[in-house]
Enzyme design. Structure first.
Site, PDB file in Angstrom:
ATOM      1  CE  LYS A  43      -0.330  -0.299   4.921  1.00  0.00           C
ATOM      2  NZ  LYS A  43      -1.078  -0.762   6.070  1.00  0.00           N
TER       3      LYS A  43
ATOM      4  CE1 TYR B 238      15.743  30.020   6.750  1.00  0.00           C
ATOM      5  CE2 TYR B 238      15.978  27.665   5.988  1.00  0.00           C
ATOM      6  CZ  TYR B 238      15.457  29.256   5.533  1.00  0.00           C
ATOM      7  OH  TYR B 238      15.411  29.527   4.363  1.00  0.00           O
TER       8      TYR B 238
HETATM    9  C1  LIG Z   1      -0.389  -1.870   6.566  1.00  0.00           C
HETATM   10  C2  LIG Z   1      -0.751  -2.985   7.050  1.00  0.00           C
HETATM   11  C3  LIG Z   1      -0.115  -4.383   7.613  1.00  0.00           C
HETATM   12  C4  LIG Z   1       1.300  -4.416   7.283  1.00  0.00           C
HETATM   13  O1  LIG Z   1       1.991  -3.942   8.576  1.00  0.00           O
HETATM   14  P1  LIG Z   1       3.513  -3.857   8.744  1.00  0.00           P
HETATM   15  O2  LIG Z   1       3.632  -3.391  10.187  1.00  0.00           O
HETATM   16  O3  LIG Z   1       4.099  -2.833   7.956  1.00  0.00           O
HETATM   17  O4  LIG Z   1       3.990  -5.277   8.692  1.00  0.00           O
HETATM   18  C5  LIG Z   1      -0.639  -5.385   7.769  1.00  0.00           C
HETATM   19  N1  LIG Z   1      -2.296  -5.537   7.927  1.00  0.00           N
HETATM   20  C6  LIG Z   1      -2.886  -4.493   7.916  1.00  0.00           C
HETATM   21  C7  LIG Z   1      -4.509  -4.576   8.084  1.00  0.00           C
HETATM   22  C8  LIG Z   1      -2.323  -3.306   7.410  1.00  0.00           C
HETATM   23  O5  LIG Z   1      -3.217  -2.153   7.408  1.00  0.00           O
END
Ligand SMILES: *Cc1c(COP(=O)(O)O)cnc(C)c1O
Length: 378
Positions: A34, A274
């Site tokens: 994702k 800065y």
């Molecule tokens: C993003 C997500 C994962 C992956 O989690 P990680 O901590 O990156 O391994 C797994 N399951 C769900 C439902 C998620 O939203």
């Protein structure tokens, strides 16, 4: 020459990490890609493991369609399911799997006229209290969905709130809630999915056929893990001393680099950048690196955050600005204009930058932008 800020993505390291995730868990693994593969490039990452991946997980249909358009035919799970009924025809047409996490989705799904039944992942809120059906709602929902003409198969799923904390009792409590709830269903050939990266690495009882399968759920046939961050080479348990031997387990996938574009010597008492937040305590050679918070380097990173120049470890000094940041070159006499600087990657773990900026590697990776992306595979 163009601006030298580059994110080098090593697809062979991504593939290595996927294999480690699968091997650790022992079941099937949905590679979570994702958010454009946590900023790494979803299509490139998917293609790198296409021939061996059991499937992919993305947040929503837009991300899934991008993969389908690139020719990815493997299963793709939508982790938030659908947001409105109008998505269902495309979900069917593109053969996508979907999470069902709330009763409103069930009403829409059961009322829809679909040309083909869908494979759904029914999500239980076993204690994270973000999304998912409560244990009370869960079994009733299962029975409504099971054997309905719009539903092909139901995978039982939940998600952990604290799997990255090995001292928390919450993960075991969530496992118990899940087990107790679904054991009442007494179904055969169950497919279940619990483990994210932290659970794969740190909670053996969530691995395939350990604990769950041998205890009260003997009819499980497939367990799916859902590794995300570990595929990108960042171990979510990296601060845990007991797992120090996991340090070399995963390979960093992204190496964020740039170059030194300016150098000057400042004398004791002079300040830089800065806010003049860094004042030299002795004569200091200061380098300016072409990378800033507009590229995704965190502005909250403090003086002392590690960095490597031409392979030698040194530190960030002063405030990170939009396009540039400062590096201490006092102890690196070979450094010169054009020297390569690793912001994170092989020598500088992204987890360390994240902790010195008060965040997590997930956020660093997702924020990388404007830089050139280059891909290598071996
Ligand atoms: C993003 C997500 C994962 C992956 O989690 P990680 O901590 O990156 O391994 C797994 N399951 C769900 C439902 C998620 O939203």
């Amino acid at each position: 020459m163009s601006r030298p800020a580059i994110a080098h993505i090593r697809l062979d390291a991504f593939r290595h990490n996927y294999r480690i995730a699968k091997q650790f868990h022992g079941g099937k693994a949905l590679a979570v890609i994702k958010a454009n593969a946590y900023g790494h490039g979803a299509v490139q990452c998917a293609k790198a493991i296409e021939s061996e991946a059991d499937g992919f997980a993305v947040a929503a249909i837009e991300e899934a369609l991008q993969l389908r358009e690139a020719g990815i035919t493997a299963p793709i799970l939508l982790l938030e399911g659908f947001f409105e009924a109008a998505e269902l025809p495309d979900i069917v047409a593109n053969n996508l799997w979907l999470v069902i996490h709330h009763l409103w989705q069930i009403e829409i799904l059961l009322a829809a006229k679909l040309t083909k039944p869908l494979q759904i992942w029914l999500k239980m809120d076993s204690g994270m209290h973000r999304v998912g059906l409560s244990p009370d709602e869960y079994n009733r929902a299962y029975l409504r969905l099971n054997n309905h003409p719009n539903v092909a198969k139901i995978v039982l799923m939940s998600h952990f709130a604290n799997a990255d904390n090995l001292n928390s009792a919450h993960t075991q409590q969530q496992i118990e809630v899940f087990k107790q709830t679904v054991s009442v269903l007494n179904i055969n050939n169950t497919e279940i999915s619990l483990a994210n990266s932290a659970a794969v690495l740190g909670w053996p009882q969530t691995r395939n056929f350990q604990g769950l399968a041998q205890q009260s759920l003997p009819k499980i046939v497939t367990q799916w893990s859902r590794p995300g961050i570990m595929l990108y080479g960042a171990n979510p348990l990296y601060t845990n001393a007991a797992l120090a031997n996991q340090k070399e387990l995963l390979k960093p996938v992204m190496q964020l680099t740039s170059r030194i574009i300016s150098m000057r010597k400042i004398t004791k008492g002079e300040a830089i950048g800065y806010g003049s937040i860094f004042t030299a305590e002795c004569d200091t050679m200061v380098g300016v690196v072409a990378c800033g918070y507009a590229d995704g380097y965190p502005r909250s990173a403090v003086t002392g955050t590690p960095m490597a120049v031409d392979g030698k470890m040194t530190r960030l000094i002063g405030r990170v600005s939009m396009d540039m940041l400062f590096v201490d070159l006092t102890d690196i006499p070979i450094a010169t204009i054009g020297s390569q600087v690793e912001l994170w990657g092989d020598q500088v773990p992204a987890n360390e930058i994240a902790s010195s900026a008060g965040t997590i590697a997930y956020e660093l990776f997702c924020n990388v932008k404007r830089v050139q992306f280059t891909y290598t595979d071996i």
